[in-house]
Design a protein around this motif. Structure first.
Motif, PDB file in Angstrom:
ATOM      1  N   THR A 189      46.587  38.871  40.033  1.00 60.40           N
ATOM      2  CA  THR A 189      46.460  39.394  38.682  1.00 60.40           C
ATOM      3  C   THR A 189      47.815  39.835  38.151  1.00 60.40           C
ATOM      4  OG1 THR A 189      45.342  41.054  37.303  1.00 60.40           O
ATOM      5  CG2 THR A 189      45.962  41.729  39.522  1.00 60.40           C
ATOM      6  N   MET A 190      47.912  39.850  36.831  1.00 61.23           N
ATOM      7  CA  MET A 190      49.129  40.307  36.171  1.00 61.23           C
ATOM      8  C   MET A 190      49.124  41.825  36.072  1.00 61.23           C
ATOM      9  SD  MET A 190      51.407  38.203  35.450  1.00 61.23           S
ATOM     10  CE  MET A 190      52.253  39.332  34.365  1.00 61.23           C
ATOM     11  N   GLY A 191      49.554  42.488  37.140  1.00 58.14           N
ATOM     12  CA  GLY A 191      49.690  43.936  37.126  1.00 58.14           C
ATOM     13  C   GLY A 191      48.366  44.658  37.045  1.00 58.14           C
ATOM     14  N   LEU A 192      48.443  45.982  37.108  1.00 61.79           N
ATOM     15  CA  LEU A 192      47.239  46.808  37.106  1.00 61.79           C
ATOM     16  C   LEU A 192      47.286  47.865  36.001  1.00 61.79           C
ATOM     17  CD1 LEU A 192      46.832  47.283  40.960  1.00 61.79           C
ATOM     18  CD2 LEU A 192      45.535  45.764  39.472  1.00 61.79           C
ATOM     19  N   ASN A 237      42.124  43.926  33.067  1.00 66.04           N
ATOM     20  CA  ASN A 237      42.403  43.422  34.408  1.00 66.04           C
ATOM     21  C   ASN A 237      41.833  44.341  35.482  1.00 66.04           C
ATOM     22  OD1 ASN A 237      43.756  41.335  33.219  1.00 66.04           O
ATOM     23  ND2 ASN A 237      45.772  41.876  33.976  1.00 66.04           N
ATOM     24  N   VAL A 238      42.023  45.643  35.298  1.00 68.59           N
ATOM     25  CA  VAL A 238      41.545  46.603  36.297  1.00 68.59           C
ATOM     26  C   VAL A 238      40.024  46.590  36.389  1.00 68.59           C
ATOM     27  CG1 VAL A 238      41.387  49.056  36.871  1.00 68.59           C
ATOM     28  CG2 VAL A 238      43.565  48.095  36.128  1.00 68.59           C
ATOM     29  N   ARG A 239      39.359  46.576  35.246  1.00 66.37           N
ATOM     30  CA  ARG A 239      37.894  46.599  35.275  1.00 66.37           C
ATOM     31  C   ARG A 239      37.318  45.281  35.779  1.00 66.37           C
ATOM     32  NH1 ARG A 239      35.476  49.241  29.935  1.00 66.37           N
ATOM     33  NH2 ARG A 239      33.603  49.147  31.239  1.00 66.37           N
ATOM     34  N   THR A 240      37.990  44.169  35.484  1.00 69.05           N
ATOM     35  CA  THR A 240      37.547  42.884  36.028  1.00 69.05           C
ATOM     36  C   THR A 240      37.725  42.857  37.538  1.00 69.05           C
ATOM     37  OG1 THR A 240      38.142  41.749  33.972  1.00 69.05           O
ATOM     38  CG2 THR A 240      37.860  40.383  35.936  1.00 69.05           C
ATOM     39  N   LEU A 241      38.865  43.359  38.012  1.00 72.18           N
ATOM     40  CA  LEU A 241      39.110  43.437  39.455  1.00 72.18           C
ATOM     41  C   LEU A 241      38.057  44.294  40.138  1.00 72.18           C
ATOM     42  CD1 LEU A 241      40.806  43.075  42.022  1.00 72.18           C
ATOM     43  CD2 LEU A 241      42.228  44.991  41.242  1.00 72.18           C
ATOM     44  N   THR A 265      41.273  40.596  48.818  1.00 68.55           N
ATOM     45  CA  THR A 265      42.708  40.802  49.047  1.00 68.55           C
ATOM     46  C   THR A 265      43.421  40.644  47.709  1.00 68.55           C
ATOM     47  OG1 THR A 265      42.577  39.932  51.300  1.00 68.55           O
ATOM     48  CG2 THR A 265      44.750  39.995  50.275  1.00 68.55           C
ATOM     49  N   LEU A 266      44.172  41.673  47.305  1.00 73.31           N
ATOM     50  CA  LEU A 266      44.798  41.696  45.983  1.00 73.31           C
ATOM     51  C   LEU A 266      46.296  41.469  46.063  1.00 73.31           C
ATOM     52  CD1 LEU A 266      44.829  42.395  42.912  1.00 73.31           C
ATOM     53  CD2 LEU A 266      45.116  44.791  43.609  1.00 73.31           C
ATOM     54  N   ILE A 267      46.797  40.600  45.163  1.00 75.27           N
ATOM     55  CA  ILE A 267      48.235  40.440  44.992  1.00 75.27           C
ATOM     56  C   ILE A 267      48.555  40.545  43.498  1.00 75.27           C
ATOM     57  CG2 ILE A 267      50.219  38.894  45.192  1.00 75.27           C
ATOM     58  CD1 ILE A 267      49.149  37.820  47.711  1.00 75.27           C
ATOM     59  N   PRO A 268      49.131  41.673  43.053  1.00 74.77           N
ATOM     60  CA  PRO A 268      49.521  41.806  41.645  1.00 74.77           C
ATOM     61  C   PRO A 268      50.893  41.193  41.411  1.00 74.77           C
ATOM     62  CG  PRO A 268      49.842  43.889  42.798  1.00 74.77           C
ATOM     63  CD  PRO A 268      49.300  42.919  43.811  1.00 74.77           C
ATOM     64  N   LEU A 269      51.088  40.606  40.244  1.00 71.06           N
ATOM     65  CA  LEU A 269      52.375  40.002  39.879  1.00 71.06           C
ATOM     66  C   LEU A 269      52.998  40.780  38.736  1.00 71.06           C
ATOM     67  CD1 LEU A 269      51.406  36.205  39.822  1.00 71.06           C
ATOM     68  CD2 LEU A 269      52.278  37.541  41.740  1.00 71.06           C
ATOM     69  N   ASP A 270      54.327  40.806  38.710  1.00 71.54           N
ATOM     70  CA  ASP A 270      54.998  41.474  37.597  1.00 71.54           C
ATOM     71  C   ASP A 270      55.369  40.504  36.482  1.00 71.54           C
ATOM     72  OD1 ASP A 270      56.982  40.076  38.861  1.00 71.54           O
ATOM     73  OD2 ASP A 270      58.227  41.814  39.348  1.00 71.54           O
ATOM     74  N   ALA A 271      55.264  39.206  36.768  1.00 71.71           N
ATOM     75  CA  ALA A 271      55.544  38.184  35.742  1.00 71.71           C
ATOM     76  C   ALA A 271      54.830  36.888  36.137  1.00 71.71           C
ATOM     77  CB  ALA A 271      57.042  37.944  35.617  1.00 71.71           C
ATOM     78  N   PRO A 272      54.270  36.165  35.149  1.00 71.57           N
ATOM     79  CA  PRO A 272      53.496  34.961  35.461  1.00 71.57           C
ATOM     80  C   PRO A 272      54.365  33.709  35.587  1.00 71.57           C
ATOM     81  CG  PRO A 272      53.377  35.382  33.127  1.00 71.57           C
ATOM     82  CD  PRO A 272      54.223  36.487  33.712  1.00 71.57           C
ATOM     83  N   LEU A 277      42.075  33.936  39.768  1.00 72.11           N
ATOM     84  CA  LEU A 277      43.283  34.200  38.979  1.00 72.11           C
ATOM     85  C   LEU A 277      42.906  34.991  37.739  1.00 72.11           C
ATOM     86  CD1 LEU A 277      45.196  30.785  38.954  1.00 72.11           C
ATOM     87  CD2 LEU A 277      46.102  32.938  39.792  1.00 72.11           C
ATOM     88  N   ILE A 278      43.369  36.248  37.652  1.00 71.29           N
ATOM     89  CA  ILE A 278      43.149  37.035  36.439  1.00 71.29           C
ATOM     90  C   ILE A 278      44.460  37.030  35.672  1.00 71.29           C
ATOM     91  CG2 ILE A 278      42.364  39.228  35.480  1.00 71.29           C
ATOM     92  CD1 ILE A 278      41.125  39.921  38.126  1.00 71.29           C
ATOM     93  N   MET A 279      44.681  35.977  34.939  1.00 70.70           N
ATOM     94  CA  MET A 279      45.901  35.858  34.141  1.00 70.70           C
ATOM     95  C   MET A 279      45.726  34.756  33.116  1.00 70.70           C
ATOM     96  SD  MET A 279      48.614  33.811  36.532  1.00 70.70           S
ATOM     97  CE  MET A 279      48.765  35.171  37.650  1.00 70.70           C
TER      98      MET A 279
END
Length: 360
Positions: free
Chosen positions: A92-95, A100-104, A119-126, A148-150
């Motif tokens: 996901t694109m950040g938290l 994004n947070v509610r979908t997660l 297992t979560l991996i947040p990204l700072d840029a897509p 993919l939440i982006m």
């Protein structure tokens, strides 16, 4: 069966299994359980994997031995043997985004009910590199599917090489037909907001949009404009924020200086909070002087002053459908197309009919 403490694991030499000079027992093995239960290691393995062919009395005897020894099956080894890991990865694109947070949160809850970990991996840029790196990391962590939440329109998905065995679901209705897609019906929600304000009697509706690069913001903005044009209303110039209350406040100060502004559709509730503050500071009463509608229906929206009329996104349903699509893919089903989750307008105290000209 003789009582045996977990620390006293039998060894071939008949000792307790303590490592010399360390005072700590060695790790309990499947062979230890088999010896205590009086069965073969193969039988212990079958019990660990839930084989229904194991006789009930034998299964209970093995489980009792596991409990006495404190034995825990190696989940990774079991997963390799079965060919699945009972885990779903989320990129996901950040938290910081409410959506994004509610979908997660909804994905995690739905996955847990199905017996899957997340297992979560947040990204700072897509970027292509970031997404490829995230998939590589998830492959190492052993997951069966990835959500993919982006907004994948920011990516060159044709050039994105993904692990062939990993199933992918995308939360973004602008995604290509390459993956199953789940998302909120952004257009429907915006239309509901604008139509509500027009039905109250407002001549037109101003709009505070989200970031220009956001697909969701674009869909909401497009539907706002289309609804006004279909109703034959003037389309005021849209303002733009970045989803934060601070950007809503800055835009609200500008809107407060527009004498013809009696209704505003704000692209999310957090920006709407800033708009409400700006109107209050400028003496523009809500809803007496100007009506405000948000989008999301965050938990705090009902506690705004005044309570905010907003468009509710069903994040729980989005999360459940993501997990459902992933599990169907894992069962070998062909899952294609876009599944849009309907929105609902929640009417509260921030909207009302406009005052008559010259009214007080």
């Amino acid at each position: 069966m003789a009582e045996m403490k977990p620390a006293e694991v039998p060894t071939p030499a008949g000792g307790t299994g303590r490592r010399a000079g360390r005072g700590r027992p060695r790790r309990v093995s499947m062979a230890d359980v088999a010896q205590l239960a009086g069965v073969s290691s193969q039988t212990v393995s079958r019990v660990s994997n839930g084989d229904p062919a194991v006789i009930e009395s034998t299964r209970l005897k093995v489980l009792e031995a596991m409990n006495q020894l404190g034995y825990r099956p190696n989940s990774a080894a079991r997963a390799l043997k079965r060919g699945d890991f009972r885990a779903i990865g989320v990129i996901t694109m950040g938290l910081t985004s409410t959506g994004n947070v509610r979908t997660l949160d909804a994905i995690a809850g739905s996955a847990s009910r199905e017996g899957y970990a997340v297992t979560l991996i947040p990204l700072d840029a897509p970027t292509q590199e970031n997404v490829k790196g995230a998939f590589t990391r998830l492959d190492e962590l052993a997951v069966d599917a990835v959500v993919l939440i982006m907004e994948v329109h920011l990516l060159d998905t044709a050039a994105l090489t993904l692990p062939p065995h990993v199933k992918v679901v995308v939360v973004d209705s602008d995604a290509t037909g390459r993956f199953p897609v789940v998302d909120t019906d952004q257009r429907q929600g915006a239309r509901q907001a604008v139509q509500h304000l027009l039905d109250l009697g407002h001549e037109t509706v101003w709009h505070l949009a989200g970031p220009e690069e956001s697909f969701a913001a674009g869909r909401r903005s497009d539907a706002w404009e289309a609804t006004l044009r279909e109703e034959g209303r003037a389309v005021p110039p849209a303002l733009r924020g970045d989803w934060t209350p601070e950007s809503g406040y800055e835009a609200g100060l500008r809107l407060a200086d527009e004498p013809g502004c009696t209704a505003v559709f704000v692209a999310n509730d957090q920006m709407a909070l800033g708009v409400l503050r700006a109107f209050h500071e400028r003496g523009r009463r809500v809803p007496e002087d100007v009506s405000v509608v948000g989008f999301d229906d965050i938990p705090d929206a009902a506690s705004y002053i005044p309570p905010l009329t907003t468009v509710r996104q069903d994040f729980a349903e989005v999360g459940a459908l993501c997990v459902d699509a992933a599990l169907r893919e894992l069962r070998g089903e062909t899952v294609t197309g876009v599944r849009l989750v309907p929105t609902a307008l929640v009417e509260r105290s921030s909207t009302a009919a406009p005052r008559p000209a010259g009214g007080v």
